[in-house]
Write a protein that holds these residues in place. Sequence first.
Motif, PDB file in Angstrom:
ATOM      1  N   THR A   3      95.323  21.773  65.315  1.00  0.00           N
ATOM      2  CA  THR A   3      94.577  22.944  64.526  1.00  0.00           C
ATOM      3  C   THR A   3      93.696  22.129  63.764  1.00  0.00           C
ATOM      4  O   THR A   3      93.916  21.090  63.143  1.00  0.00           O
ATOM      5  CB  THR A   3      95.342  23.791  63.901  1.00  0.00           C
ATOM      6  N   PRO A   4      92.370  22.826  63.097  1.00  0.00           N
ATOM      7  CA  PRO A   4      91.568  22.159  62.366  1.00  0.00           C
ATOM      8  C   PRO A   4      92.474  21.606  60.828  1.00  0.00           C
ATOM      9  O   PRO A   4      93.246  22.607  60.354  1.00  0.00           O
ATOM     10  CB  PRO A   4      90.576  23.145  61.725  1.00  0.00           C
ATOM     11  N   GLY A   5      92.011  20.580  60.595  1.00  0.00           N
ATOM     12  CA  GLY A   5      92.757  20.176  59.421  1.00  0.00           C
ATOM     13  C   GLY A   5      94.220  19.626  59.132  1.00  0.00           C
ATOM     14  O   GLY A   5      94.919  19.137  58.506  1.00  0.00           O
ATOM     15  N   ARG A   6      94.829  19.817  60.419  1.00  0.00           N
ATOM     16  CA  ARG A   6      96.087  19.206  60.591  1.00  0.00           C
ATOM     17  C   ARG A   6      96.090  17.965  61.702  1.00  0.00           C
ATOM     18  O   ARG A   6      95.909  18.018  62.942  1.00  0.00           O
ATOM     19  CB  ARG A   6      97.232  20.410  61.314  1.00  0.00           C
ATOM     20  N   ALA A   7      96.587  16.995  61.142  1.00  0.00           N
ATOM     21  CA  ALA A   7      96.579  15.601  61.874  1.00  0.00           C
ATOM     22  C   ALA A   7      97.322  15.827  63.169  1.00  0.00           C
ATOM     23  O   ALA A   7      98.525  16.165  62.888  1.00  0.00           O
ATOM     24  CB  ALA A   7      96.532  14.541  61.119  1.00  0.00           C
ATOM     25  N   THR A  30      88.058  21.623  55.730  1.00  0.00           N
ATOM     26  CA  THR A  30      88.616  22.046  56.937  1.00  0.00           C
ATOM     27  C   THR A  30      90.040  21.635  56.987  1.00  0.00           C
ATOM     28  O   THR A  30      90.970  22.633  57.358  1.00  0.00           O
ATOM     29  CB  THR A  30      88.095  20.942  58.195  1.00  0.00           C
ATOM     30  N   PHE A  31      90.456  20.601  56.263  1.00  0.00           N
ATOM     31  CA  PHE A  31      91.665  20.223  55.918  1.00  0.00           C
ATOM     32  C   PHE A  31      92.717  21.430  55.178  1.00  0.00           C
ATOM     33  O   PHE A  31      93.660  22.041  55.591  1.00  0.00           O
ATOM     34  CB  PHE A  31      92.126  19.127  55.099  1.00  0.00           C
ATOM     35  N   MET A  32      92.079  22.043  54.060  1.00  0.00           N
ATOM     36  CA  MET A  32      92.575  22.987  53.367  1.00  0.00           C
ATOM     37  C   MET A  32      92.628  24.344  54.232  1.00  0.00           C
ATOM     38  O   MET A  32      93.503  25.267  54.093  1.00  0.00           O
ATOM     39  CB  MET A  32      91.757  23.084  51.839  1.00  0.00           C
ATOM     40  N   LYS A  33      91.540  24.726  55.012  1.00  0.00           N
ATOM     41  CA  LYS A  33      91.683  25.743  55.788  1.00  0.00           C
ATOM     42  C   LYS A  33      92.795  25.740  56.697  1.00  0.00           C
ATOM     43  O   LYS A  33      93.353  26.697  57.035  1.00  0.00           O
ATOM     44  CB  LYS A  33      90.480  26.018  56.599  1.00  0.00           C
ATOM     45  N   GLY A  34      93.138  24.634  57.384  1.00  0.00           N
ATOM     46  CA  GLY A  34      94.310  24.574  58.155  1.00  0.00           C
ATOM     47  C   GLY A  34      95.361  24.692  57.657  1.00  0.00           C
ATOM     48  O   GLY A  34      96.395  25.127  58.256  1.00  0.00           O
ATOM     49  N   GLU A  35      95.495  24.664  56.517  1.00  0.00           N
ATOM     50  CA  GLU A  35      96.796  24.912  55.703  1.00  0.00           C
ATOM     51  C   GLU A  35      96.949  26.517  55.366  1.00  0.00           C
ATOM     52  O   GLU A  35      98.185  27.192  55.089  1.00  0.00           O
ATOM     53  CB  GLU A  35      97.187  24.206  54.361  1.00  0.00           C
ATOM     54  N   LYS A  36      95.815  27.342  55.359  1.00  0.00           N
ATOM     55  CA  LYS A  36      95.975  28.405  55.002  1.00  0.00           C
ATOM     56  C   LYS A  36      96.780  29.706  55.724  1.00  0.00           C
ATOM     57  O   LYS A  36      97.503  30.413  55.199  1.00  0.00           O
ATOM     58  CB  LYS A  36      94.377  29.021  54.933  1.00  0.00           C
ATOM     59  N   LEU A 149      99.660  16.557  45.804  1.00  0.00           N
ATOM     60  CA  LEU A 149     100.515  17.651  46.255  1.00  0.00           C
ATOM     61  C   LEU A 149     100.508  18.900  45.358  1.00  0.00           C
ATOM     62  O   LEU A 149     100.502  20.042  45.694  1.00  0.00           O
ATOM     63  CB  LEU A 149     101.666  17.273  46.949  1.00  0.00           C
ATOM     64  N   ALA A 150     101.014  18.413  44.266  1.00  0.00           N
ATOM     65  CA  ALA A 150     100.973  19.349  43.007  1.00  0.00           C
ATOM     66  C   ALA A 150      99.616  20.065  42.551  1.00  0.00           C
ATOM     67  O   ALA A 150      99.638  21.174  42.247  1.00  0.00           O
ATOM     68  CB  ALA A 150     101.658  18.847  41.906  1.00  0.00           C
ATOM     69  N   ALA A 151      98.703  19.480  42.715  1.00  0.00           N
ATOM     70  CA  ALA A 151      97.298  19.840  42.367  1.00  0.00           C
ATOM     71  C   ALA A 151      96.699  20.638  43.252  1.00  0.00           C
ATOM     72  O   ALA A 151      95.860  21.314  43.062  1.00  0.00           O
ATOM     73  CB  ALA A 151      96.691  18.499  42.091  1.00  0.00           C
ATOM     74  N   ILE A 152      97.247  20.507  44.574  1.00  0.00           N
ATOM     75  CA  ILE A 152      96.818  21.343  45.580  1.00  0.00           C
ATOM     76  C   ILE A 152      97.482  22.909  45.559  1.00  0.00           C
ATOM     77  O   ILE A 152      96.904  23.906  45.867  1.00  0.00           O
ATOM     78  CB  ILE A 152      97.106  20.820  46.883  1.00  0.00           C
ATOM     79  N   GLU A 153      98.475  22.962  44.983  1.00  0.00           N
ATOM     80  CA  GLU A 153      99.337  24.268  45.174  1.00  0.00           C
ATOM     81  C   GLU A 153      98.208  25.274  44.348  1.00  0.00           C
ATOM     82  O   GLU A 153      98.392  26.569  45.242  1.00  0.00           O
ATOM     83  CB  GLU A 153     100.503  24.025  44.378  1.00  0.00           C
ATOM     84  N   PRO A 154      97.754  25.024  43.278  1.00  0.00           N
ATOM     85  CA  PRO A 154      97.222  26.182  42.450  1.00  0.00           C
ATOM     86  C   PRO A 154      95.959  26.693  43.625  1.00  0.00           C
ATOM     87  O   PRO A 154      95.378  28.073  43.289  1.00  0.00           O
ATOM     88  CB  PRO A 154      96.639  25.486  41.241  1.00  0.00           C
ATOM     89  N   TYR A 155      95.255  25.862  44.278  1.00  0.00           N
ATOM     90  CA  TYR A 155      94.308  26.652  45.073  1.00  0.00           C
ATOM     91  C   TYR A 155      94.786  27.710  45.994  1.00  0.00           C
ATOM     92  O   TYR A 155      93.950  28.638  46.173  1.00  0.00           O
ATOM     93  CB  TYR A 155      93.927  25.395  46.330  1.00  0.00           C
ATOM     94  N   TYR A 156      95.947  27.624  46.527  1.00  0.00           N
ATOM     95  CA  TYR A 156      96.497  28.726  47.374  1.00  0.00           C
ATOM     96  C   TYR A 156      97.162  29.905  46.325  1.00  0.00           C
ATOM     97  O   TYR A 156      97.058  31.087  46.784  1.00  0.00           O
ATOM     98  CB  TYR A 156      97.420  28.095  48.327  1.00  0.00           C
ATOM     99  N   SER A 157      97.559  29.566  45.305  1.00  0.00           N
ATOM    100  CA  SER A 157      98.429  30.484  44.421  1.00  0.00           C
ATOM    101  C   SER A 157      97.789  31.220  43.486  1.00  0.00           C
ATOM    102  O   SER A 157      97.814  32.159  43.026  1.00  0.00           O
ATOM    103  CB  SER A 157      99.681  29.781  43.785  1.00  0.00           C
ATOM    104  N   ARG A 158      96.308  30.558  43.120  1.00  0.00           N
ATOM    105  CA  ARG A 158      95.546  31.011  42.273  1.00  0.00           C
ATOM    106  C   ARG A 158      94.273  31.427  42.662  1.00  0.00           C
ATOM    107  O   ARG A 158      93.348  32.390  42.523  1.00  0.00           O
ATOM    108  CB  ARG A 158      95.434  30.095  40.848  1.00  0.00           C
ATOM    109  N   TYR A 159      93.577  30.419  43.235  1.00  0.00           N
ATOM    110  CA  TYR A 159      91.999  30.620  43.628  1.00  0.00           C
ATOM    111  C   TYR A 159      91.935  31.635  44.575  1.00  0.00           C
ATOM    112  O   TYR A 159      90.871  32.386  44.727  1.00  0.00           O
ATOM    113  CB  TYR A 159      91.378  29.224  43.915  1.00  0.00           C
ATOM    114  N   LEU A 160      92.688  31.275  45.648  1.00  0.00           N
ATOM    115  CA  LEU A 160      92.640  32.391  47.084  1.00  0.00           C
ATOM    116  C   LEU A 160      92.425  33.744  46.732  1.00  0.00           C
ATOM    117  O   LEU A 160      91.789  34.517  47.096  1.00  0.00           O
ATOM    118  CB  LEU A 160      93.218  31.611  48.192  1.00  0.00           C
ATOM    119  N   PRO A 161      93.692  33.892  46.023  1.00  0.00           N
ATOM    120  CA  PRO A 161      94.030  35.360  45.697  1.00  0.00           C
ATOM    121  C   PRO A 161      92.775  36.072  44.857  1.00  0.00           C
ATOM    122  O   PRO A 161      92.376  37.060  45.006  1.00  0.00           O
ATOM    123  CB  PRO A 161      95.226  35.605  44.938  1.00  0.00           C
ATOM    124  N   THR A 162      92.478  35.033  43.969  1.00  0.00           N
ATOM    125  CA  THR A 162      91.360  35.606  42.948  1.00  0.00           C
ATOM    126  C   THR A 162      89.993  35.961  43.771  1.00  0.00           C
ATOM    127  O   THR A 162      89.560  36.659  43.473  1.00  0.00           O
ATOM    128  CB  THR A 162      91.160  34.747  42.045  1.00  0.00           C
TER     129      THR A 162
END
Length: 598
Positions: A3-7, A30-36, A149-162
């Motif tokens: 899948t996109p973004g998943r090696a 693309t990598f970050m979308k692959g985790e969505k 990895l700790a810095a990536i977490e807020p993208y999904y917990s804060r940015y995407l819902p907002t």
Amino acid sequence: MTTPGRAGNGAPFHEAGDNSEALRVDRVKTFMKGEKPIATRDLRLSVILSFANGLLIIAQAFLIASAVTAVAIDGAVLDAVLPSLLLLLPLFLARAVLIYFAEQASFRAGAAVKRDLRARALDHLRRAGPVALAEQPTGRLVTALTDSLAAIEPYYSRYLPTASLVTLLPLAVLVAVVPSDWLSAVVLVVTAPLIPLFMVLIGGGAERMNQRQWQKLARMSGHLIDVIQGLTTLKIFNASRREAAEVARMAEDYRRDTMAVLRLAFLSSLALEFFATVSIAIVAVFIGFRLLWGEMAFFNGFFVLLLAPEFYLPLRTLGTAYHARMEAIGAAERVTELFDIPVPARPAEGTTLADGGRIDISFEDVGVVFADGRVGLDGFSLTVAAGERIALVGPSGAGKSTVLNLLLGFVAPTSGRIRVNGTPLDDIDLADWRQHIAHLSQHPHLFHADLAENIAMTDGVLDEARLETATEAAFAREIVAALPDGFSTRLGERGFGLSGGEIQRIGLARAFYRDAPLVLMDEATAHLDRDSEQKVSAAIDRLATGRTLIAIAHRLETARDADRIVLMEEGRVAATGRPGDFAGDPRLAGLIAEEVAE
């Protein structure tokens, strides 16, 4: 298919040499979308709950505006508005519950992504093996697996819902405002784009600064780890103060970059708050003048005024969360570099070897070229009979370690073929193949676990009888007896508190417990005192009985004990024969000189 973004299978996310900024950003996105998809369920729940809270805010504003209008304008008594006021209490409670569960859902989304990324990253590093990881800066690996990895977490917990709410909630507020005052609705629509516009303008510079900050953090982490690992050498050469000063300089540079990013973040927040405040003020001015001129009902004006801040709140929150997005993009680039580390190709499902069978190995014109262009082996051909004891000798860089790494599955041949009992090694299941190998290095790694676990190295049930037999065969009974809790004694990291000879005998006990038909060694008697060397050598003789043994020999004694010596030069077999065939051979002078020197 990946899948996109998943090696998948260790394939890099981009082609080598791609330094284009646009492609770099696309790769990370693309990598970050692959985790969505991992977080989709919790993200949807968070958005639904937050949107429901927004609808309750509109209802809350309606009730408050109705009560205030009734009391202030219509002269109603408290009993008349008491039902509306009492209705506010369950609204407040419902909003609190919705906010709580929305936050919980957002947190679960971010935690799920971080958990998945960490598991996949560790699995990828496991499959890459120690040879590939040895070429990677330790600091970059540590930073990617922890801070990034700790810095990536807020993208999904804060940015995407907002980001999802930034259109839904303002639209709901706008629908509620239009019937009350279309002019205020126009003001809201016209001023709303100013906030995201300046957010993007300021965010471009902040994103570049974030990238530089993460690069400096990786360099600083790597340098600090190198300094700590080499502290003994630095102290001996009186260079520790110099390196401490260098670490302090790098830390100061990182502090300045961090403060620059924070200044830009505060500037961004100031700009967003300024435009939001000015926009609300414009709405208030229009409402105030029209109330003064009698062109507008008080209820309508007050209702719109209560909703105006709620209209801009998602946009302001997005501005704050946008910094989490920028930091996540910088961190994600460090994480994607982990998945660029090549993994030796292996079949998804290979064949298995018979348990307890003898192992014969054939190298057929094998070549190994590493990613940096170094040649490990060049046309290496060798046949090892079952039960034969082979000593690989030769100068540094001749390819001895590469031979062992090929058999351990840490390196894949770039040409030629290796056969095990007539079956190509590439066709054998790697996990099953490693069950047939006992490996003993110069410095066996002991883990922070009890002695029994360090010897058995298994997730299953320990076989106590087998453990006793393995310990006895490795001349390690005295070690067990000297420990306070015997096999249950918890060892320190890397066997802290044990001597080099004791650690080596525990490593031998591990090999005896494995009871594998193939033994691979890298000069197990190096760096040992005479007594420990004699015990380890005797244990190795026991271990070699009835097994195929391939050892890298740096000492003449080890080579003499072999059935056959294989002299390697420049990745090829230069000569092979029995130990007596090399008597007086100048090519073994290094081994002889080492023995004489002792």
